[in-house]
Design a protein around this motif. Structure first.
Motif, PDB file in Angstrom:
ATOM      1  N   LYS B 168       0.824  -1.206   0.000  1.00 56.60           N
ATOM      2  CA  LYS B 168       0.000   0.000   0.000  1.00 56.60           C
ATOM      3  C   LYS B 168       0.862   1.263   0.000  1.00 56.60           C
ATOM      4  O   LYS B 168       0.559   2.227  -0.708  1.00 56.60           O
ATOM      5  CB  LYS B 168      -0.925  -0.006   1.216  1.00 56.60           C
ATOM      6  CG  LYS B 168      -1.861   1.177   1.263  1.00 56.60           C
ATOM      7  CD  LYS B 168      -3.136   0.873   2.025  1.00 56.60           C
ATOM      8  CE  LYS B 168      -4.082   2.071   2.019  1.00 56.60           C
ATOM      9  NZ  LYS B 168      -3.451   3.325   2.424  1.00 56.60           N
ATOM     10  N   ASP B 172       0.472   3.941  -2.912  1.00 56.39           N
ATOM     11  CA  ASP B 172       0.115   5.334  -2.628  1.00 56.39           C
ATOM     12  C   ASP B 172       1.147   6.303  -3.192  1.00 56.39           C
ATOM     13  O   ASP B 172       0.798   7.320  -3.795  1.00 56.39           O
ATOM     14  CB  ASP B 172       0.000   5.561  -1.122  1.00 56.39           C
ATOM     15  CG  ASP B 172      -1.200   4.832  -0.529  1.00 56.39           C
ATOM     16  OD1 ASP B 172      -2.047   4.342  -1.311  1.00 56.39           O
ATOM     17  OD2 ASP B 172      -1.279   4.744   0.708  1.00 56.39           O
ATOM     18  N   GLU B 175       0.973   6.252  -6.988  1.00 53.23           N
ATOM     19  CA  GLU B 175      -0.273   6.917  -7.399  1.00 53.23           C
ATOM     20  C   GLU B 175      -0.133   8.427  -7.271  1.00 53.23           C
ATOM     21  O   GLU B 175      -0.561   9.189  -8.132  1.00 53.23           O
ATOM     22  CB  GLU B 175      -1.433   6.424  -6.536  1.00 53.23           C
ATOM     23  CG  GLU B 175      -2.775   7.031  -6.934  1.00 53.23           C
ATOM     24  CD  GLU B 175      -3.941   6.437  -6.145  1.00 53.23           C
ATOM     25  OE1 GLU B 175      -3.828   6.384  -4.895  1.00 53.23           O
ATOM     26  OE2 GLU B 175      -4.931   6.034  -6.776  1.00 53.23           O
ATOM     27  N   HIS B 176       0.500   8.843  -6.182  1.00 51.24           N
ATOM     28  CA  HIS B 176       0.686  10.270  -5.978  1.00 51.24           C
ATOM     29  C   HIS B 176       1.493  10.886  -7.129  1.00 51.24           C
ATOM     30  O   HIS B 176       1.171  11.970  -7.628  1.00 51.24           O
ATOM     31  CB  HIS B 176       1.402  10.515  -4.647  1.00 51.24           C
ATOM     32  CG  HIS B 176       1.800  11.938  -4.426  1.00 51.24           C
ATOM     33  ND1 HIS B 176       0.893  12.913  -4.086  1.00 51.24           N
ATOM     34  CD2 HIS B 176       3.004  12.555  -4.514  1.00 51.24           C
ATOM     35  CE1 HIS B 176       1.526  14.064  -3.977  1.00 51.24           C
ATOM     36  NE2 HIS B 176       2.808  13.880  -4.226  1.00 51.24           N
TER      37      HIS B 176
END
Lengths: 336, 336
Positions: B168, B172, B175-176
């Motif tokens: 995760k 994250d 994705e950021h």
DNA sequence: AACGTTTTTGGGAACGTTTGCACAGTTTTT
DNA sequence: AAAAACTGTGCAAACGTTCCCAAAAACGTT
């Protein structure tokens, strides 16, 4: 460990020898015949014999380990010192036990007592910024525990010490600020108790004197907790800024990073306008913004030297009475 | 320590009791009368009696200490983990012994063996990036040494483990980068051996998939030595730049700082143009330039949880057969 | 052949604890 | 009143070493 492992007794039984013979053979004593030695060594190898250090410690009343007290291992300066200590200690078959005081006197004392009760053969210590009373160390020392101080050393304690040339390091850093045109140079420093605080203040003052700049006490801010709390730093910065310093000389690793952090947080608009020079051993200093001039201490070497001195005390046949204070040169890394 | 300190025998003699009675009184056993207990306790206090942990260890075949192996204490992530470990261990009267592997398999094994021979009651370990063969740990474990892995854990070893939610965290972070418009995102990561390397790679891939970005293996660079050598990083950067990445996701503390350093050194002109997101627990990240988005691991908590699990194993009456792998959430700190 | 030396080995205490067992003295049960 | 149970204490062994001291074996010397 609770599980069974082979002992000297097992070897003795298996080989039809006595424990004394086995012990001596393993330690390669002259009294044992080559033949027997070979026999024992071969068998020990075969069963993967490992001497039990606990039993040895109990019998010999020493542990082949040395204790280290630093304020924080997360501090680059100290972790480098520790690496230096390890490099020598392992070479000489000593093990090290590291404890952190977190700049607390209470914790420091607790750790030292704990180490002492675990039969360390010697102690390497950099005092916490809170520490004023070192009588507990005197007691241990008087009872026979060899102690070597490094970095933060007490004045009135007769033993080996290893420090950086704090005066010169500070002088150079301050001079550098002056030569780049700064005239109102603040000094942010550690607790007044510490030896390094005094020495670094002197270096700062000397540089001012050399360039005929007046020393203004209000430009000096002390941090009792060595910058462990961000509030402490923000307060110091807050008090300093109204005096319009164009440069700050900072006297310790944690304070240096903490101060820049506080500046950026509370007064981002001036953070880049004030020139900063500070003691730090951070290997990330090149990444910092604003960038700064840093005074690097020879941390690794300091650890090495201190350890050599300590081990010489531990292994001395007769009480040591001549003590040295080794002073190592710092390095000024100018802002790019 | 070689100097004399009072023992149970001394107390016994002074009080006209037997050593057994004194020992039991000190340990507050029910068999001893209140009267005697008081007497003994008072006298022990008076002469400042401290039980000799060495003797106790020898007798009880345990040491009330736990061993820690990390790659570097200078790494913020690990020093925070260590602080977490200490916070629990001291509470439960265990002492900790810290060793560094410096990302070397050989050193790791040496340290573990040394700790084991010093009768540690349990081991907390994050594997070195070089480590492939953990049979030596299996042996110790089979012999009864409780082991808990954290952060860098092996796949095929049945025991407690504590890790961050690496998948995760990576997802994250990646994705950021994507959401801020990056499309050519490189991934700089650790040795392929490590569990964290695999998990973080998966998170990275998953984010790419979600946003329909093609996964290009040539954008992934592995660093066998975890960034211990700057040459390793400079080489990786050199190979990456021709592919024109507009973002880099980096999977470990040391690599993150090392990569920025390498970028600034070798290609200062692009350093500020590439968006960086990386795992790091550095508390100095706010000072970095270029600034970056960081994935912070719950290091302190990880140390606490691992220690609790370890102590539960140490103190279990019967062999533990049910093991847990605790997964702790990471925190994404976005670039300002 | 008897003795003294030297070389090699073993017996056993000691380091400071913990703990199983025995024992004396007291109290309770039968 | 004897037997049983309980209390509080001491003895001694054990943990794995090291090392003092004595004993045995091997060798030389007269």
């Amino acid at each position: 460990m609770r599980f069974e492992t082979s002992t000297i007794k097992d070897i003795a039984k298996a080989l039809g020898l006595s424990t004394s013979t086995v012990s001596r053979a393993l330690r390669d004593r002259y009294e044992i015949s080559e033949e027997t030695k070979k026999l024992v060594l071969a068998y020990a190898e075969k069963v993967n014999y490992r001497a039990n250090p606990i039993a040895r410690s109990l019998k010999e009343r020493r542990s082949y380990s040395i204790g280290i007290i630093v304020s924080e291992i997360a501090n680059n300066f100290f972790s480098q010192v520790i690496n230096g200590i390890e490099s020598i200690a392992y070479d000489k078959d000593y093990h090290v036990i590291i404890s952190q005081s977190h700049e607390s006197y209470k914790q420091e004392k607790l750790n030292v007592d704990h180490l002492a009760s675990r039969s360390i053969d010697g102690l390497l210590i950099a005092l916490s910024s809170e520490t004023q009373d070192i009588d507990y160390l005197r007691d241990l020392y008087a009872k026979g525990l060899p102690i070597v101080f490094f970095d933060r050393v007490p004045e009135d304690f007769e033993t080996h010490k290893v420090i950086a040339n704090n005066f010169k390091g500070s002088f150079d850093a301050t001079e550098h600020l002056i030569l780049s045109g700064k005239r109102t140079i603040a000094h942010l420093t550690n607790s007044e108790n510490l030896s390094i605080t005094k020495e670094r203040l002197e270096g700062y003052k000397a540089a001012l004197v050399k360039y005929h700049i007046e020393f203004r006490p209000e430009l000096v801010k002390y941090c009792q907790h060595g910058g462990m709390h961000s509030a402490e730093l923000e307060q110091a910065v807050k008090e300093l800024l109204p005096l319009k310093p164009d440069g700050i000389f900072i006297s310790s690793d944690r304070l240096t990073t903490g101060c820049i952090m506080a500046l950026k947080k509370t007064n981002p608009e001036v953070a880049h306008k004030i020139a900063i020079a500070g003691f730090t051993n951070s290997n990330l200093v090149e990444l910092f913004s604003p960038s700064l001039t840093s005074v690097k201490q020879p941390a690794f070497e300091m650890g090495q030297v201190a350890t050599e001195l300590l081990i010489s005390m531990i292994e001395a046949k007769r009480p040591v009475t001549e003590f040295e204070t080794k002073v190592l040169d710092t390095e000024l890394v100018k802002k790019r």
